[in-house]
Design an enzyme around this catalytic site. Structure first.
Site, PDB file in Angstrom:
ATOM      1  N   ASP A 229      -4.500   6.383  -6.685  1.00  0.00           N
ATOM      2  CA  ASP A 229      -3.686   6.304  -5.474  1.00  0.00           C
ATOM      3  C   ASP A 229      -3.114   4.900  -5.305  1.00  0.00           C
ATOM      4  OD1 ASP A 229      -4.381   8.907  -4.935  1.00  0.00           O
ATOM      5  OD2 ASP A 229      -5.943   8.380  -3.484  1.00  0.00           O
ATOM      6  N   GLN A 230      -2.023   4.795  -4.565  1.00  0.00           N
ATOM      7  CA  GLN A 230      -1.369   3.504  -4.362  1.00  0.00           C
ATOM      8  C   GLN A 230      -2.334   2.452  -3.827  1.00  0.00           C
ATOM      9  OE1 GLN A 230       2.154   3.661  -1.929  1.00  0.00           O
ATOM     10  NE2 GLN A 230       2.544   1.468  -2.077  1.00  0.00           N
TER      11      GLN A 230
END
Length: 302
Positions: free
Chosen positions: A141-142
């Site tokens: 995930d970012q």
């Protein structure tokens, strides 16, 4: 499979006695797990050499013979390279392992995303003269930091993808969660699917995909717990969803019920990767220590 070295556009190895007992075409398809279409093209273009001479699929080699496969032809990077350097943790002819910072997208999902980790890897390849397509094997995930694996050529990509599906690439995460977990370790086996009320959120649902997370408590604090997580599956937001589901959302993870409490993103870090190298079998284990924001969180909790 024995170790193979890159020599320009070719991957080079020497046949073992076991290799030499099998027709070369069968060896590539069944023993070395090269995709059937790729094997067909190699022989069609006379790009399988034994001691420098092209051979047909039914040919049988001899122990010690050099075999060459033209599998590393120059490829476009696929992305515009950027100057920002990437933190390299491990690299060889076949794979690259790097560390991703929190807040950095792993790959572009919109045209305006021009500074992703994939772009940085493209920059690394460009600066080091490697004409290879950027191929990440798994994702983060970012706002999750940590270790990411890349394949440098199509064969490596195919094998590593299969290893990931077969769960032989072991991934370990560190998470800081709200509250005190009652058990020192546990297994969360709950299917995960989309949340129809939110465009990006996931949730535990009976009709979702199988998802299994193992956790072990590393340290308990007054109102939080540091745990180690190991994945059997790789569903989107898996750790975040599972821990929220059992009432212990990640600190900072407001999407799944966490509170900021001094951390500006979900307190999740991909700490390590461990697997046997697809070309040679040596055990590769790479670790990335906690980044500064999570070290500071750990210090405050202590």
């Amino acid at each position: 499979m024995q170790a193979m070295k890159k020599d320009g556009e070719w991957l080079v190895a020497h046949l073992t006695a076991a290799d030499a007992a099998t027709p070369i075409g069968n060896l590539l398809r069944e023993g070395w797990k090269l995709p059937r279409k790729q094997v067909h093209l190699l022989f069609q273009h006379k790009e399988v050499l034994l001691d420098g001479k092209s051979v047909p699929q039914h040919a049988v080699g001899q122990e010690g013979q050099e075999i060459r496969l033209r599998l590393c032809q120059p490829e476009p990077l696929g992305l515009d390279p950027v100057e920002k350097p990437v933190q390299v943790l491990y690299e060889d002819d076949h794979l690259l392992i790097v560390e991703k910072e929190a807040g950095v997208l792993l790959h572009p999902t919109e045209p305006q995303h021009l500074m992703t980790l994939d772009h940085m890897v493209a920059g690394h390849f460009f600066r080091t003269g490697q004409q290879a397509k950027v191929r990440h094997v798994h994702r983060l995930d970012q706002d999750t930091s940590g270790v990411v694996l890349y394949a440098k050529h199509p064969w490596a990509s195919a094998i590593l993808d299969e290893m990931l599906r077969d769960r032989v690439i072991k991934r370990t995460y560190v998470a800081f969660v709200h509250g005190k977990l009652a058990k020192d370790s546990g297994k969360i086996n709950e299917p995960i699917g989309s949340d129809r009320n939110h465009p990006t959120r996931r949730r535990v649902t009976p009709n979702g995909d199988k998802a299994v997370t193992h956790y072990t408590v590393r340290q308990r604090y007054r109102s939080a717990t540091q745990i180690e997580c190991r994945l059997e599956t790789g569903r989107t937001h898996q750790i975040r969803v599972h821990l929220s589901h059992i009432g212990h959302p990640l600190m900072g993870d407001v999407l799944y019920g966490g509170k900021r409490d001094g951390v500006n993103r979900q307190a999740l870090h991909a700490e390590s990767l461990r697997f046997d190298h697809p070309f040679g079998g040596a055990t590769i284990e790479v670790r990335a220590g906690l980044p500064a924001d999570l070290r500071e969180l750990e210090k405050r909790l202590q």
